[in-house]
Design a protein around this motif. Structure first.
Motif, short mmCIF file in Angstrom:
data_model
loop_
_atom_site.label_atom_id
_atom_site.label_comp_id
_atom_site.label_asym_id
_atom_site.label_seq_id
_atom_site.Cartn_x
_atom_site.Cartn_y
_atom_site.Cartn_z
N PRO A 3 6.34 -15.70 11.32
CA PRO A 3 7.39 -15.24 12.23
C PRO A 3 7.26 -13.74 12.44
N GLN A 4 7.55 -13.28 13.65
CA GLN A 4 7.45 -11.86 13.95
C GLN A 4 8.30 -11.06 12.98
N GLY A 5 7.75 -9.97 12.49
CA GLY A 5 8.48 -9.12 11.56
C GLY A 5 8.29 -9.50 10.10
N THR A 6 7.62 -10.62 9.83
CA THR A 6 7.37 -11.03 8.46
C THR A 6 6.29 -10.14 7.88
N ARG A 7 6.54 -9.61 6.71
CA ARG A 7 5.58 -8.74 6.05
C ARG A 7 4.81 -9.53 5.01
N LEU A 8 3.55 -9.18 4.89
CA LEU A 8 2.70 -9.82 3.90
C LEU A 8 2.70 -8.95 2.66
N GLY A 9 3.15 -9.52 1.56
CA GLY A 9 3.14 -8.85 0.27
C GLY A 9 2.39 -9.68 -0.73
N GLU A 10 2.20 -9.15 -1.92
CA GLU A 10 1.41 -9.87 -2.91
C GLU A 10 2.04 -11.19 -3.34
N ASP A 11 3.36 -11.31 -3.21
CA ASP A 11 4.04 -12.54 -3.59
C ASP A 11 4.50 -13.39 -2.41
N THR A 12 4.04 -13.07 -1.21
CA THR A 12 4.38 -13.84 -0.02
C THR A 12 3.78 -15.24 -0.14
N ASP A 13 4.60 -16.25 0.06
CA ASP A 13 4.10 -17.62 0.04
C ASP A 13 3.43 -17.91 1.38
N LEU A 14 2.11 -18.06 1.32
CA LEU A 14 1.33 -18.23 2.55
C LEU A 14 1.64 -19.54 3.25
#
Length: 65
Positions: A3-14
């Motif tokens: 989704p637009q605005g979603t940031r990818l971080g080390e714990d983001t569930d892909l």
């Protein structure tokens, strides 16, 4: 696609946060294999849900190889 605005971080569930399905994950792993010149066993797929999981798997495979 995330989704637009979603940031990818080390714990983001892909899977749940970015909407990747098994085909997308396989494509990602194929890219990783090519970039790092490693072979990622398919049984690791179930253990890779976040970028941190992927990084740990890459490190283990590089250390083993």
């Amino acid at each position: 696609m995330a989704p637009q605005g979603t940031r990818l971080g080390e714990d983001t569930d892909l899977i749940s946060e970015f909407g990747l399905d098994s085909v997308n994950v396989m494509d990602l792993l194929l890219e990783v294999e090519e970039d790092f010149d490693i072979s990622v066993p398919l049984n690791l797929l179930a253990d890779i849900r976040t970028p941190k999981d992927l990084a740990r798997a890459i490190v283990r495979l590089l250390e083993a190889g």
